[in-house]
Design a protein around this motif. Sequence first.
Motif, PDB file in Angstrom:
ATOM      1  N   LEU A 143       0.828  -1.207   0.000  1.00  0.00           N
ATOM      2  CA  LEU A 143       0.000   0.000   0.000  1.00  0.00           C
ATOM      3  C   LEU A 143       0.860   1.254   0.000  1.00  0.00           C
ATOM      4  CD1 LEU A 143      -2.904  -0.895   2.470  1.00  0.00           C
ATOM      5  CD2 LEU A 143      -2.928  -0.938  -0.022  1.00  0.00           C
ATOM      6  N   ARG A 144       2.004   1.183   0.615  1.00  0.00           N
ATOM      7  CA  ARG A 144       2.905   2.339   0.629  1.00  0.00           C
ATOM      8  C   ARG A 144       3.276   2.764  -0.788  1.00  0.00           C
ATOM      9  NH1 ARG A 144       8.419   3.244   1.612  1.00  0.00           N
ATOM     10  NH2 ARG A 144       8.875   1.030   1.524  1.00  0.00           N
ATOM     11  N   LEU A 145       3.299   1.792  -1.708  1.00  0.00           N
ATOM     12  CA  LEU A 145       3.573   2.084  -3.111  1.00  0.00           C
ATOM     13  C   LEU A 145       2.298   2.285  -3.920  1.00  0.00           C
ATOM     14  CD1 LEU A 145       6.348  -0.620  -3.667  1.00  0.00           C
ATOM     15  CD2 LEU A 145       6.676   1.801  -3.125  1.00  0.00           C
ATOM     16  N   ASN A 146       1.270   1.487  -3.592  1.00  0.00           N
ATOM     17  CA  ASN A 146       0.050   1.496  -4.401  1.00  0.00           C
ATOM     18  C   ASN A 146      -0.803   2.736  -4.205  1.00  0.00           C
ATOM     19  OD1 ASN A 146      -0.639  -2.103  -4.156  1.00  0.00           O
ATOM     20  ND2 ASN A 146       0.830  -0.961  -5.392  1.00  0.00           N
ATOM     21  N   VAL A 147      -0.916   3.218  -2.964  1.00  0.00           N
ATOM     22  CA  VAL A 147      -1.824   4.333  -2.684  1.00  0.00           C
ATOM     23  C   VAL A 147      -1.415   5.606  -3.428  1.00  0.00           C
ATOM     24  CG1 VAL A 147      -2.777   5.827  -0.881  1.00  0.00           C
ATOM     25  CG2 VAL A 147      -2.591   3.366  -0.494  1.00  0.00           C
ATOM     26  N   PRO A 148      -0.135   6.013  -3.434  1.00  0.00           N
ATOM     27  CA  PRO A 148       0.223   7.200  -4.224  1.00  0.00           C
ATOM     28  C   PRO A 148      -0.105   7.042  -5.710  1.00  0.00           C
ATOM     29  CG  PRO A 148       1.982   6.657  -2.685  1.00  0.00           C
ATOM     30  CD  PRO A 148       1.020   5.525  -2.642  1.00  0.00           C
ATOM     31  N   MET A 149       0.078   5.837  -6.261  1.00  0.00           N
ATOM     32  CA  MET A 149      -0.280   5.599  -7.666  1.00  0.00           C
ATOM     33  C   MET A 149      -1.760   5.852  -7.895  1.00  0.00           C
ATOM     34  SD  MET A 149       1.855   2.048  -8.171  1.00  0.00           S
ATOM     35  CE  MET A 149       0.844   1.617  -9.574  1.00  0.00           C
ATOM     36  N   LEU A 153      -3.663   8.909 -10.211  1.00  0.00           N
ATOM     37  CA  LEU A 153      -4.612   8.577 -11.261  1.00  0.00           C
ATOM     38  C   LEU A 153      -5.974   9.210 -10.993  1.00  0.00           C
ATOM     39  CD1 LEU A 153      -4.689   6.926 -13.874  1.00  0.00           C
ATOM     40  CD2 LEU A 153      -5.556   4.999 -12.547  1.00  0.00           C
ATOM     41  N   ALA A 154      -6.393   9.184  -9.737  1.00  0.00           N
ATOM     42  CA  ALA A 154      -7.682   9.777  -9.370  1.00  0.00           C
ATOM     43  C   ALA A 154      -7.654  11.290  -9.581  1.00  0.00           C
ATOM     44  CB  ALA A 154      -8.030   9.442  -7.933  1.00  0.00           C
ATOM     45  N   PHE A 155      -6.540  11.928  -9.233  1.00  0.00           N
ATOM     46  CA  PHE A 155      -6.436  13.379  -9.417  1.00  0.00           C
ATOM     47  C   PHE A 155      -6.505  13.752 -10.889  1.00  0.00           C
ATOM     48  CE2 PHE A 155      -3.728  13.588  -5.306  1.00  0.00           C
ATOM     49  CZ  PHE A 155      -4.879  13.489  -4.547  1.00  0.00           C
ATOM     50  N   ASN A 156      -5.842  12.965 -11.728  1.00  0.00           N
ATOM     51  CA  ASN A 156      -5.877  13.241 -13.169  1.00  0.00           C
ATOM     52  C   ASN A 156      -7.302  13.182 -13.704  1.00  0.00           C
ATOM     53  OD1 ASN A 156      -3.106  13.580 -13.288  1.00  0.00           O
ATOM     54  ND2 ASN A 156      -2.709  11.432 -13.816  1.00  0.00           N
ATOM     55  N   THR A 165     -23.015  14.476  -9.741  1.00  0.00           N
ATOM     56  CA  THR A 165     -23.353  14.332  -8.314  1.00  0.00           C
ATOM     57  C   THR A 165     -22.167  14.508  -7.389  1.00  0.00           C
ATOM     58  OG1 THR A 165     -22.989  11.932  -8.371  1.00  0.00           O
ATOM     59  CG2 THR A 165     -25.208  12.726  -8.908  1.00  0.00           C
ATOM     60  N   ARG A 166     -20.966  14.574  -7.903  1.00  0.00           N
ATOM     61  CA  ARG A 166     -19.781  14.689  -7.058  1.00  0.00           C
ATOM     62  C   ARG A 166     -19.670  16.083  -6.471  1.00  0.00           C
ATOM     63  NH1 ARG A 166     -14.366  16.055  -6.847  1.00  0.00           N
ATOM     64  NH2 ARG A 166     -14.476  17.176  -8.836  1.00  0.00           N
ATOM     65  N   GLU A 167     -19.368  16.152  -5.175  1.00  0.00           N
ATOM     66  CA  GLU A 167     -19.082  17.439  -4.562  1.00  0.00           C
ATOM     67  C   GLU A 167     -17.795  17.991  -5.143  1.00  0.00           C
ATOM     68  OE1 GLU A 167     -18.991  17.458  -0.354  1.00  0.00           O
ATOM     69  OE2 GLU A 167     -21.016  16.664  -0.111  1.00  0.00           O
ATOM     70  N   THR A 168     -17.770  19.270  -5.408  1.00  0.00           N
ATOM     71  CA  THR A 168     -16.626  19.853  -6.123  1.00  0.00           C
ATOM     72  C   THR A 168     -15.731  20.685  -5.215  1.00  0.00           C
ATOM     73  OG1 THR A 168     -18.050  21.699  -6.783  1.00  0.00           O
ATOM     74  CG2 THR A 168     -17.828  19.849  -8.332  1.00  0.00           C
ATOM     75  N   ASP A 169     -15.716  20.360  -3.916  1.00  0.00           N
ATOM     76  CA  ASP A 169     -14.798  21.069  -3.019  1.00  0.00           C
ATOM     77  C   ASP A 169     -13.353  20.867  -3.453  1.00  0.00           C
ATOM     78  OD1 ASP A 169     -16.903  21.951  -1.543  1.00  0.00           O
ATOM     79  OD2 ASP A 169     -16.674  20.494   0.087  1.00  0.00           O
ATOM     80  N   ILE A 170     -13.067  19.688  -3.993  1.00  0.00           N
ATOM     81  CA  ILE A 170     -11.722  19.404  -4.507  1.00  0.00           C
ATOM     82  C   ILE A 170     -11.813  19.359  -6.025  1.00  0.00           C
ATOM     83  CG2 ILE A 170      -9.809  17.772  -4.553  1.00  0.00           C
ATOM     84  CD1 ILE A 170     -10.690  16.787  -1.827  1.00  0.00           C
ATOM     85  N   GLU A 171     -11.184  20.289  -6.688  1.00  0.00           N
ATOM     86  CA  GLU A 171     -11.181  20.317  -8.149  1.00  0.00           C
ATOM     87  C   GLU A 171      -9.792  20.012  -8.671  1.00  0.00           C
ATOM     88  OE1 GLU A 171     -13.344  20.353 -10.356  1.00  0.00           O
ATOM     89  OE2 GLU A 171     -15.187  21.075  -9.462  1.00  0.00           O
ATOM     90  N   ASP A 172      -8.978  21.047  -8.845  1.00  0.00           N
ATOM     91  CA  ASP A 172      -7.633  20.880  -9.373  1.00  0.00           C
ATOM     92  C   ASP A 172      -6.637  20.866  -8.216  1.00  0.00           C
ATOM     93  OD1 ASP A 172      -5.347  20.764 -10.820  1.00  0.00           O
ATOM     94  OD2 ASP A 172      -5.526  22.758 -11.708  1.00  0.00           O
ATOM     95  N   VAL A 173      -5.968  19.747  -8.036  1.00  0.00           N
ATOM     96  CA  VAL A 173      -5.004  19.658  -6.934  1.00  0.00           C
ATOM     97  C   VAL A 173      -3.707  20.388  -7.251  1.00  0.00           C
ATOM     98  CG1 VAL A 173      -5.944  17.474  -6.115  1.00  0.00           C
ATOM     99  CG2 VAL A 173      -4.082  17.467  -7.777  1.00  0.00           C
ATOM    100  N   GLY A 174      -3.595  20.916  -8.453  1.00  0.00           N
ATOM    101  CA  GLY A 174      -2.376  21.616  -8.842  1.00  0.00           C
ATOM    102  C   GLY A 174      -2.128  22.867  -8.040  1.00  0.00           C
ATOM    103  N   GLY A 175      -3.160  23.369  -7.361  1.00  0.00           N
ATOM    104  CA  GLY A 175      -2.993  24.566  -6.558  1.00  0.00           C
ATOM    105  C   GLY A 175      -2.409  24.302  -5.181  1.00  0.00           C
ATOM    106  N   HIS A 255     -12.448   2.755  -2.985  1.00  0.00           N
ATOM    107  CA  HIS A 255     -13.776   3.183  -2.555  1.00  0.00           C
ATOM    108  C   HIS A 255     -13.683   4.324  -1.541  1.00  0.00           C
ATOM    109  CE1 HIS A 255     -18.107   2.591  -1.914  1.00  0.00           C
ATOM    110  NE2 HIS A 255     -17.852   2.864  -0.654  1.00  0.00           N
ATOM    111  N   GLY A 256     -12.816   4.159  -0.546  1.00  0.00           N
ATOM    112  CA  GLY A 256     -12.659   5.201   0.462  1.00  0.00           C
ATOM    113  C   GLY A 256     -12.107   6.491  -0.117  1.00  0.00           C
ATOM    114  N   MET A 257     -11.164   6.368  -1.041  1.00  0.00           N
ATOM    115  CA  MET A 257     -10.567   7.547  -1.652  1.00  0.00           C
ATOM    116  C   MET A 257     -11.593   8.344  -2.462  1.00  0.00           C
ATOM    117  SD  MET A 257      -7.299   7.706  -4.224  1.00  0.00           S
ATOM    118  CE  MET A 257      -6.377   6.635  -3.142  1.00  0.00           C
ATOM    119  N   LEU A 258     -12.457   7.642  -3.201  1.00  0.00           N
ATOM    120  CA  LEU A 258     -13.482   8.337  -3.991  1.00  0.00           C
ATOM    121  C   LEU A 258     -14.460   9.092  -3.086  1.00  0.00           C
ATOM    122  CD1 LEU A 258     -14.244   5.780  -6.855  1.00  0.00           C
ATOM    123  CD2 LEU A 258     -12.900   7.888  -6.947  1.00  0.00           C
ATOM    124  N   HIS A 259     -14.776   8.528  -1.928  1.00  0.00           N
ATOM    125  CA  HIS A 259     -15.609   9.278  -0.975  1.00  0.00           C
ATOM    126  C   HIS A 259     -14.927  10.583  -0.579  1.00  0.00           C
ATOM    127  CE1 HIS A 259     -19.232   7.110  -0.161  1.00  0.00           C
ATOM    128  NE2 HIS A 259     -18.614   5.969   0.105  1.00  0.00           N
TER     129      HIS A 259
END
Length: 599
Positions: A143-149, A153-156, A165-175, A255-259
């Motif tokens: 998981l130490r390797l898998n979670v950052p991967m 991918l999720a951020f992209n 339906t997704r809450e948009t509090d988090i949009e572009d993580v580039g900031g 699943h948890g990350m998408l929440h």
Amino acid sequence: MLSRLYPILRHNRLLSAEAREMSRASLYHHARLLHPQLVRSSPIIALATTTTPNRLNVSSSLSSSSDFSSMFRRRFHALRNIGGGDWKLRKPSGRVFAERREYRKMRKRAPKRKQELELSVSICIEEQLPDDDSEIQNIAEMLRLNVPMAMKLAFNGLKDSKYKTRETDIEDVGGFETVELSVMLCNDEFICKLNKEWRGEDHPTDVLSMSQHVPELKLPVLMMGDIVISVETAARQAAERGHSLLDEIRILVIHGMLHLLGFDHELSDEAEKEMEEEEELLLKSLGWKGKGLIQSAYDIEKAAKPLPEKADDRKKGDGLRFYRPKFSYIFCDMDGTLLNSKSQVSEANAKALKEATLRGLKVVIATGKSRPGAIKILKMADLAGRDGIVSESSPGVFVQGLLVYGRQGKEVYRGNLDRDVCRETCLYSLEHGIPLIAFCQDRCLTLFDHPLVDSLHTTYNEPKAEIISSVDQLIAEADIQKVIFMDTTEGVSSVIRPYWSEATGDRASVVQAQSDMLEIVPPGTSKGNGVKMLLNHLGVSPNEIMAIGDGENDIEMLELASFGVAMSNGAEKTKAVADVIGVSNDEDGVADAIYRYAF
């Protein structure tokens, strides 16, 4: 992690406009002043690996065991309910820096490089999970390797997201300069406590996600939050779905990350569909096995709704794998406790005792029986001998604590009954025709043959009584530890016990383990004293032991132990001193006590 800072600052009303503009170092400084026990300096250890064209720098840090509950302050999500303290980080947290290698051109001034996004990931193992489980340790490393991967991918996917339906509090993580996330592996008991505390649902679940992101707090750090996964529930789900435990935990991480990124399948059918699509897309893109959690749950529900597992079944069998022993030793009575009404060890009790010993618990027999009698009956359940719980070379407390054996089975203590009392009991036996058995270490002696005397051997598996022709010869034969009168329940309670309670005075005591038997023992005799002597011999504290019993002769032992369990079929006086009252000896009471309380 900065995910610790927000609850601290919010609690102390420092979320002012000035606080939002503070530097990261200043925020840490204020948090340490307010709660130094919750915020500690990091990183501590740094490891580095190099690949081409990307470079990954991995740093590890340790977190305080007292601050985990303060991390969980906001939203909570759980997909599926599977019914059956403190923590510290067992594995270092992984801080991963994803950096694209650039090459400078030969000119006077190099172009300004874009700041790289730092992914700070903590992988934690809750302290109740055994630290000798290699599979869990390997999963934490993966998981130490898998979670950052998965995060990258999720951020992209957020950049061109068209989900409605997704809450948009988090949009572009580039900031942000840093994105922080923690993943904890635990057992059902731990996640059940969190589920009850934060969601008001008193049952274990597979995954909980707790968001820490606060858009109003203008920090350079995106505090995604925390994902808590029950490895115990994940193992059951992995078996149901036909894939490995690692595969199931990866699915739960997604699943948890998408929440935490704003998806919530519980809002509506459309929201469920959108989250399901994103789950499947991420798993496929990462090349991870298995269907998403939503699709898997739907498939199982469509095939057949599983019956909820009983809470007291959670730790049975392989379930003990996910728990550490709460005690070093279990001291267990036999008649009326480990043995059922047929004087047999049930299959469930035998299995539980074997599981307990495999998980590091030491089981010691504390019984009114002789050592040969205990060995004989436990041998039938494959619990005697070198790898069992009793043998001629193992510790044990026998004959109501009058014979105590320590390391290598060597005698630690022997208590003998007063010879005058022995003579008087023998004469009473002859005069009234009431059978008596004298216990002399590994032998049993009697004055005449009687069906009740035979039952002590055939039913209770004690050594076959030797008939001695006279009282003088019986007393001279060997030192006697105790004598037992055998009669009907009514005869013992109405005649024999009242008489001998008065006749012995301060020379002996009367003890009753079975309703149709009365034992005459030296004054001050108790299993509790025998257990105490054995603990002193072994260098073990009473705080390290759990005791299980049923009779009045178990009272001192249950009082001495850190945790005492009385069988529901036990004497009222015994149940009154126990910490808990378990099920009966005919309902696998010892197994139930081990699964419920020993781990």
